[in-house]
Design an enzyme around this catalytic site. Structure first.
Site, PDB file in Angstrom:
ATOM      1  CB  SER A 238      29.422  45.183  34.640  1.00 26.96           C
ATOM      2  OG  SER A 238      28.388  45.786  33.897  1.00 26.96           O
ATOM      3  CE  LYS A 239      27.844  43.633  39.964  1.00 27.39           C
ATOM      4  NZ  LYS A 239      28.450  44.438  40.952  1.00 27.39           N
ATOM      5  NE  ARG A 240      24.174  49.793  32.834  1.00 27.31           N
ATOM      6  CZ  ARG A 240      23.227  50.283  33.622  1.00 27.31           C
ATOM      7  NH1 ARG A 240      23.401  50.331  34.903  1.00 27.31           N
ATOM      8  NH2 ARG A 240      22.105  50.722  33.113  1.00 27.31           N
ATOM      9  CG  HIS A 241      27.302  44.128  30.021  1.00 24.33           C
ATOM     10  ND1 HIS A 241      28.544  44.448  30.504  1.00 24.33           N
ATOM     11  CD2 HIS A 241      26.866  45.217  29.359  1.00 24.33           C
ATOM     12  CE1 HIS A 241      28.842  45.672  30.137  1.00 24.33           C
ATOM     13  NE2 HIS A 241      27.850  46.159  29.436  1.00 24.33           N
ATOM     14  CB  ALA A 243      28.324  40.098  35.309  1.00 24.02           C
TER      15      ALA A 243
END
Length: 465
Positions: A238-241, A243
């Site tokens: 996800s954007k947290r990782h 992405a």
RNA sequence: GCUCCCAUCGUCUAGAGGCCUAGGACACAGCCCUCUCAAGGCUGGUACGAGGGUUCGAAUCCCUCUGGGAGCGCCA
């Protein structure tokens, strides 16, 4: 038969790590077999596709060096072709108009869910003879109602789906636009794709695509469904990782070679080998060596591979990215030493180019101030005599080379009955502003005599306060 | 809910019945090297999800369970 692979991203989001890995494997497979690698932009979702996202894909692929042999092709430019196929299928009875309303479909779905069944269209419009007044129909593909579809997958082996599990999917929306699964089929057919390599989130779509391919009169290509890439915590990317756009990795200071090497080792291996050049990957990659299980990204390992790659890549190659990083820092490199020399000195102590750029600033601009701890430890009054001796010795060197500098420093240490560190550390702080740099002889050699002596004078003054 | 996929150290992986008291890599700890930081070398701990089979022998084959994931859209 020539191998033809394609990478088919949709420009609705960013080109992230997962997409890049897929692109890499497609590219590698084509290269390995002397085949053709095709780039196709799947932009049939006109609401969400943006020109910016297309540009990010193009820029990312360019930076990575994953050049397409054909394309980019845009699905949005192929609508006449899709319409043509739909006309043909309608005429041949392979597809039909469906007049069901959204409410009707919703009802059907809820009923099925209530009966604990998999929701799917029941084909009620298959036999409809007359159009319904005032309703613009969609077009559905007439999926076989019996038998099974076997997906011959290069990484998963044979995967069997019963046709009864499938339904008649919409291939043309009521607004006249074709849908994804259908466009993929027409494109893969027209572009003569021999190997469809993509994420295994598409495995479930494959039997429908095979059925449609057969409706076009061809047997399906080889499929290879790659395992997913997960975030560092093992959950979906996800954007947290990671992405984020691939270009983020450029900003963070990774060489394309490092990122590609790391990504190749996610789901693929060649014995115990960890470090691969692009050429080695091209020679050794095989789809049969790809494993089936998802893998989590590990930033530490990426960083290690990055460093290993930098230790091996040609300095001139690395200098290109280092120049870019230094420019971002606002460092003027016009007057300083050659970047290749800086790279050679820093490569084994930098995990990323971002770090390397930071650690190399002092080669191009004198330190504004000294790092407090280092100054206290190495630029005290007691260090002054040795610094002055160093200055004298360095000033009188006949040739300004690392060996000559080393010899001079060594002689000073021996003469003073102290360790090399007693001489080297004050020098290091004087020229770099801190306690960390490449070996002092190498550092001074790169920096040049003039800069070295000027900075040393300033440090001596500082130590005399 | 239904269908499909997956399952070896914390993580990436080797392993295609005996070579496995399970190998490598990252990370971690200790030591060596050493002008700093690194790099490099050596040493150490930690894994075959569970239960049943098959077999002389299973991490490897089969079944069940458990756990994770994907798909089931007029999204791609």
């Amino acid at each position: 038969m020539t191998v033809r692979t394609r990478f088919a991203p949709s420009p609705t989001g960013l080109l992230h790590i997962g997409g890049v890995r897929t692109a890499l494997f497609c590219w590698l497979y084509a290269r390995r077999h002397g085949g053709v690698f095709i780039l196709r932009i799947e932009d049939t979702d006109r609401e969400r596709s943006t020109p910016e996202a297309v540009q990010v894909i193009l820029d990312g692929m360019e930076w990575l060096g994953l050049h397409a042999d054909e394309g980019p092709f845009y699905q949005s430019e192929r609508y006449p072709r899709y319409r043509e196929v739909i006309r043909q299928w309608l005429a041949a009875g392979k597809a039909y108009h469906c007049y069901c309303s959204k409410a009707e479909l919703e009802q059907m779905r809820n009923d099925q869910l209530a009966r604990k069944e998999k929701p799917r269209y029941d084909g009620r419009c298959r036999t409809r003879q007359e159009p319904i007044e005032g309703v613009t129909p969609v077009v559905r593909f007439k999926n076989p109602t019996e038998g099974a579809v076997v997906v011959a997958d290069a990484v998963h082996g044979n995967v069997v789906f019963q046709n009864t599990e499938l339904d008649d999917l919409i291939i043309e929306r009521s607004d006249g636009n074709p849908t994804y699964n259908f466009c993929v089929v027409v494109d893969d057919y027209d572009m003569k794709i021999t190997h469809v390599i993509r994420g295994d989130d598409h495995l479930n779509n494959t039997p429908r695509q095979i059925n449609m391919l057969r409706a076009m009169g061809v047997e399906p290509p080889v499929y290879a469904h790659l395992p997913m890439i997960l975030g560092p915590d093992g959950t979906k990317l996800s954007k947290r990782h990671g992405a984020v756009s691939v270009l983020y990795y450029r900003e963070e200071g990774y060489m394309p070679e490092a990122l590609l090497n790391y990504l190749a080792r996610l789901g693929w291996s060649h014995g115990d080998q960890e470090i691969f050049t692009i050429e080695e990957m091209r020679e050794l990659f095989d789809i049969g060596d790809v494993n089936k299980s998802a893998s989590a990204i590990n930033p530490d390992k990426l960083a290690w591979i990055s460093q290993q790659q930098m230790m091996r890549l040609p300095p001139a190659r690395i200098a290109v990215e280092l120049r870019w990083q230094l420019k971002r820092l606002g460092v003027d490199i016009a007057q300083g030493p050659a970047l290749e020399a800086v790279v050679e000195a820093q490569r084994e102590r930098s995990k990323t180019l971002k770090e390397m750029a930071q650690a190399s600033r002092f080669f191009f601009e004198a330190p504004r101030n000294y790092e407090e701890k280092s100054a206290r430890k190495h630029l005290g009054a007691e260090a002054r005599p040795l610094m002055q001796q160093s200055r004298t010795a360095l000033a009188s060197l006949t040739e300004w080379t690392a060996p000559a500098i080393h010899e001079a420093i060594q002689a000073l240490a021996e003469g003073g009955g102290v360790g090399l560190g007693k001489v080297a550390q004050p020098l290091r702080v004087a020229v770099s502003g801190g306690g960390v740099s490449p070996p002092i002889d190498q550092t001074l050699a790169i920096l040049g005599r003039e800069q070295t002596l000027a900075r040393l004078d300033r440090a001596i003054a500082y130590a005399s306060r």
